[in-house]
Scaffold this motif. Structure first.
Motif, PDB file in Angstrom:
ATOM      1  N   SER A   5      -2.744  -3.580   5.132  1.00 47.35           N
ATOM      2  CA  SER A   5      -3.797  -3.455   6.150  1.00 47.35           C
ATOM      3  C   SER A   5      -5.149  -3.592   5.471  1.00 47.35           C
ATOM      4  CB  SER A   5      -3.755  -2.080   6.802  1.00 47.35           C
ATOM      5  OG  SER A   5      -2.525  -1.847   7.384  1.00 47.35           O
ATOM      6  N   HIS A  35       2.132   4.446   7.586  1.00 49.10           N
ATOM      7  CA  HIS A  35       0.809   4.075   7.047  1.00 49.10           C
ATOM      8  C   HIS A  35       0.550   4.767   5.710  1.00 49.10           C
ATOM      9  CE1 HIS A  35       0.309   2.277  10.914  1.00 49.10           C
ATOM     10  NE2 HIS A  35       0.341   3.438  11.523  1.00 49.10           N
ATOM     11  N   ALA A  36       1.573   4.861   4.891  1.00 49.69           N
ATOM     12  CA  ALA A  36       1.429   5.529   3.587  1.00 49.69           C
ATOM     13  C   ALA A  36       0.382   4.824   2.727  1.00 49.69           C
ATOM     14  CB  ALA A  36       2.771   5.529   2.869  1.00 49.69           C
ATOM     15  N   SER A  63       0.793  -1.234   0.000  1.00 51.42           N
ATOM     16  CA  SER A  63       0.000   0.000   0.000  1.00 51.42           C
ATOM     17  C   SER A  63       0.826   1.286   0.000  1.00 51.42           C
ATOM     18  CB  SER A  63      -0.923   0.006   1.230  1.00 51.42           C
ATOM     19  OG  SER A  63      -0.180  -0.280   2.403  1.00 51.42           O
ATOM     20  N   PHE A 106      17.653   0.836  -4.501  1.00 54.22           N
ATOM     21  CA  PHE A 106      17.372   1.898  -5.463  1.00 54.22           C
ATOM     22  C   PHE A 106      18.563   2.050  -6.400  1.00 54.22           C
ATOM     23  CE2 PHE A 106      18.707   6.284  -6.336  1.00 54.22           C
ATOM     24  CZ  PHE A 106      17.697   6.660  -7.207  1.00 54.22           C
ATOM     25  N   TYR A 157      -2.681  -8.206   6.676  1.00 51.06           N
ATOM     26  CA  TYR A 157      -1.669  -8.648   7.655  1.00 51.06           C
ATOM     27  C   TYR A 157      -2.030  -8.239   9.081  1.00 51.06           C
ATOM     28  CZ  TYR A 157       0.309  -4.002   8.532  1.00 51.06           C
ATOM     29  OH  TYR A 157       0.481  -2.708   8.942  1.00 51.06           O
TER      30      TYR A 157
HETATM   31  P1  NDP Z   1       6.060   3.538   2.448  1.00 51.07           P
HETATM   32  O1  NDP Z   1       6.223   4.134   3.785  1.00 51.07           O
HETATM   33  O2  NDP Z   1       5.554   4.362   1.325  1.00 51.07           O
HETATM   34  O3  NDP Z   1       5.093   2.266   2.536  1.00 51.07           O
HETATM   35  C1  NDP Z   1       5.193   1.262   3.492  1.00 51.07           C
HETATM   36  C2  NDP Z   1       3.813   0.550   3.493  1.00 51.07           C
HETATM   37  O4  NDP Z   1       3.893  -0.693   4.177  1.00 51.07           O
HETATM   38  C3  NDP Z   1       2.725   1.370   4.171  1.00 51.07           C
HETATM   39  O5  NDP Z   1       1.636   1.476   3.287  1.00 51.07           O
HETATM   40  C4  NDP Z   1       2.368   0.564   5.408  1.00 51.07           C
HETATM   41  O6  NDP Z   1       0.981   0.779   5.694  1.00 51.07           O
HETATM   42  C5  NDP Z   1       2.685  -0.851   4.954  1.00 51.07           C
HETATM   43  N1  NDP Z   1       3.029  -1.797   6.019  1.00 51.07           N
HETATM   44  C6  NDP Z   1       3.626  -1.549   7.203  1.00 51.07           C
HETATM   45  N2  NDP Z   1       3.824  -2.699   7.876  1.00 51.07           N
HETATM   46  C7  NDP Z   1       3.359  -3.699   7.080  1.00 51.07           C
HETATM   47  C8  NDP Z   1       3.302  -5.105   7.212  1.00 51.07           C
HETATM   48  N3  NDP Z   1       3.764  -5.742   8.305  1.00 51.07           N
HETATM   49  N4  NDP Z   1       2.760  -5.831   6.199  1.00 51.07           N
HETATM   50  C9  NDP Z   1       2.293  -5.216   5.080  1.00 51.07           C
HETATM   51  N5  NDP Z   1       2.309  -3.872   4.902  1.00 51.07           N
HETATM   52  C10 NDP Z   1       2.850  -3.127   5.895  1.00 51.07           C
HETATM   53  O7  NDP Z   1       7.464   2.914   2.060  1.00 51.07           O
HETATM   54  P2  NDP Z   1       8.050   2.615   0.577  1.00 51.07           P
HETATM   55  O8  NDP Z   1       7.049   1.817  -0.162  1.00 51.07           O
HETATM   56  O9  NDP Z   1       8.557   3.840  -0.039  1.00 51.07           O
HETATM   57  O10 NDP Z   1       9.305   1.710   0.952  1.00 51.07           O
HETATM   58  C11 NDP Z   1       9.112   0.426   1.515  1.00 51.07           C
HETATM   59  C12 NDP Z   1      10.366   0.022   2.266  1.00 51.07           C
HETATM   60  O11 NDP Z   1      11.438  -0.122   1.358  1.00 51.07           O
HETATM   61  C13 NDP Z   1      10.816   1.061   3.307  1.00 51.07           C
HETATM   62  O12 NDP Z   1      11.302   0.377   4.442  1.00 51.07           O
HETATM   63  C14 NDP Z   1      11.955   1.773   2.620  1.00 51.07           C
HETATM   64  O13 NDP Z   1      12.884   2.301   3.539  1.00 51.07           O
HETATM   65  C15 NDP Z   1      12.551   0.645   1.788  1.00 51.07           C
HETATM   66  N6  NDP Z   1      13.242   1.133   0.604  1.00 51.07           N
HETATM   67  C16 NDP Z   1      14.489   0.649   0.378  1.00 51.07           C
HETATM   68  C17 NDP Z   1      15.176   1.057  -0.742  1.00 51.07           C
HETATM   69  C18 NDP Z   1      16.541   0.493  -0.996  1.00 51.07           C
HETATM   70  O14 NDP Z   1      17.298   1.038  -1.833  1.00 51.07           O
HETATM   71  N7  NDP Z   1      16.896  -0.611  -0.352  1.00 51.07           N
HETATM   72  C19 NDP Z   1      14.635   2.057  -1.667  1.00 51.07           C
HETATM   73  C20 NDP Z   1      13.272   2.446  -1.366  1.00 51.07           C
HETATM   74  C21 NDP Z   1      12.614   1.998  -0.254  1.00 51.07           C
HETATM   75  P3  NDP Z   1       0.288   0.319   7.095  1.00 51.07           P
HETATM   76  O15 NDP Z   1       1.300   0.582   8.192  1.00 51.07           O
HETATM   77  O16 NDP Z   1      -0.926   1.186   7.246  1.00 51.07           O
HETATM   78  O17 NDP Z   1      -0.064  -1.111   6.913  1.00 51.07           O
END
Ligand code: NDP
Length: 375
Positions: free
Chosen positions: A216, A365-366, A193, A322, A234
């Motif tokens: 979520s 919670h993006a 999400s 990235f 989840y």
């Molecule tokens: P965001 O913050 O945009 O999205 C994270 C999403 O995960 C939210 O929608 C959140 O919503 C959901 N989430 C949280 N916990 C869970 C769970 N246990 N199961 C399923 N969904 C969950 O992050 P990004 O999409 O931008 O990035 C994702 C991850 O990847 C981050 O940790 C970021 O740091 C990492 N990243 C790493 C990069 C790299 O080069 N290695 C590059 C870009 C990103 P909710 O809490 O409401 O469920």
């Protein structure tokens, strides 16, 4: 995308190239949201290499990385990328400008840039060791830049580059998926999400993959609207148990990390080349904590140990990162204009509201992306 030498630096007619300063949000040291400072006197970027371009920023977007970098995350590795010979004294990165996504207009091109011309509407994902897009202008290598989709405004377009470049790197370069081999593949996206997840769902669906997503319960409508075939909540009950009841997967893209790593690779089809790719790695934390040399050694030992352990069970374990790529964004731009990928903007803030925008990202919670309009 060939760069041919041209006759000189070409500037947009209204380019304020002679002005030495610009408006920007900067930080002067690492810390919480209070470190942000708005200034009208940030240094105007200069073209130092012939393949560089200056982009006037129309819109910027934020990522979890911006919140982490504000607190000093990755500082050791970024310092090495900015200053490989370690000539500058510590803290020379300040005033630091965050913001990894830009959509805007080319103002000036270096001598070797032939693919772009002043006035072109472009987008880019900015590498974290470069000054970011929370400013009026940014300098980038031409190979990091791409023509933005014609069908999108800057505000919508800017929600895509950084998550697209990350998902592309993880799914195409690391998991070896592409438009020609996806149709029979079952892909699981853990964390569908947020920014990366909402883009990855659309990319994989447009390539014909079968996509299962965890999120979520209140995000189910969003991920289904992007094309997810199966959605697992989840937040209630055991997500591991629910996923284990399904057919095995060919690729797992893990945007969540932590506990998921302990069970997610068991969901893959063994001895079939299946891959678990996680974006949540200890890479930068290790170099921050142990210094560059010891941190890299620790990274090597960790990844090698995990890769071998997983190979014994018949699956591949990878870290995804990235990677800036103008050519990947060219492909994404075409897919957007063809209606295959749409932007997912959760909220837009004005340039004066950058600290509030950052606070929103920090709350988590993006549901897609947080965007900042600059012009
Ligand atoms: P965001 O913050 O945009 O999205 C994270 C999403 O995960 C939210 O929608 C959140 O919503 C959901 N989430 C949280 N916990 C869970 C769970 N246990 N199961 C399923 N969904 C969950 O992050 P990004 O999409 O931008 O990035 C994702 C991850 O990847 C981050 O940790 C970021 O740091 C990492 N990243 C790493 C990069 C790299 O080069 N290695 C590059 C870009 C990103 P909710 O809490 O409401 O469920």
């Amino acid at each position: 995308r060939l760069n041919k030498p041209t006759e000189g630096v070409r500037s947009f007619s209204t380019c304020p190239r002679l002005q030495a300063v610009m408006q920007a949000w900067v930080i002067d040291h690492y810390g919480d949201n209070s470190v942000f400072r708005f200034t009208k006197n940030a240094a105007f970027p200069s073209i130092l290499y012939p393949n560089e371009v200056i982009v006037q920023v129309h819109a910027a977007a934020l990522n979890p990385l911006d919140v982490n970098m504000r607190g000093g995350y990755g500082a050791a590795t970024m310092a090495m990328k900015r200053d490989p010979l370690n000539i500058n004294k510590s803290g020379s990165e300040f005033p630091l400008i965050l913001g990894r996504d830009v959509s805007g207009v080319i103002m000036e091109c270096g001598l070797d840039v032939a693919y772009f011309k002043p006035g072109d509407q472009v987008w880019a994902a900015i590498p974290p060791w470069k000054q970011g897009s929370l400013s009026e202008f940014v300098v980038l290598s031409a190979n990091e830049v791409s023509h933005k989709p014609k069908s999108l405004s800057h505000t919508d377009a800017v929600s895509i580059p950084y998550v697209a470049a990350t998902a592309w790197s993880a799914l195409v370069n690391t998991a070896s998926l592409n438009k020609d081999n996806c149709s029979k593949k079952r892909i699981l996206i853990l964390g569908g999400s947020g920014g990366v997840g909402t883009f990855a769902i659309q990319l994989l669906k447009s390539w014909g993959g079968h996509v299962t997503v965890t999120c979520s319960q209140n995000a189910e409508g969003l991920v289904r609207s992007l094309g997810a075939d199966e959605v697992v909540d989840y937040s209630s009950g055991s997500v591991e148990r629910k996923l284990s009841a399904k057919d095995k997967f060919d690729v797992v893209l893990d945007n969540v990390g932590g506990e998921t790593e302990k069970w997610a690779s068991a969901l893959l089809r063994p001895w079939s080349g299946a891959k678990y790719v996680t974006l949540v790695t200890p890479f930068l934390r290790n170099t921050d904590r142990l210094g560059l040399a010891d941190g890299m050694m620790q990274n090597f030992v960790t990844i090698a140990t995990k890769a071998v352990k997983h190979l014994r069970t018949g699956v591949h374990y990878r870290w995804g990162f990235f990677s800036p790529s103008g050519s990947a964004l060219d492909d994404v731009s075409e897919m957007v204009d063809a209606g295959k990928i749409r932007p997912v903007v959760e909220k837009t803030f004005s340039f004066s509201q950058v600290p509030q925008a950052m606070e929103k990202v920090e709350q988590g919670h993006a549901r897609g992306k947080i965007v900042v309009t600059v012009v």
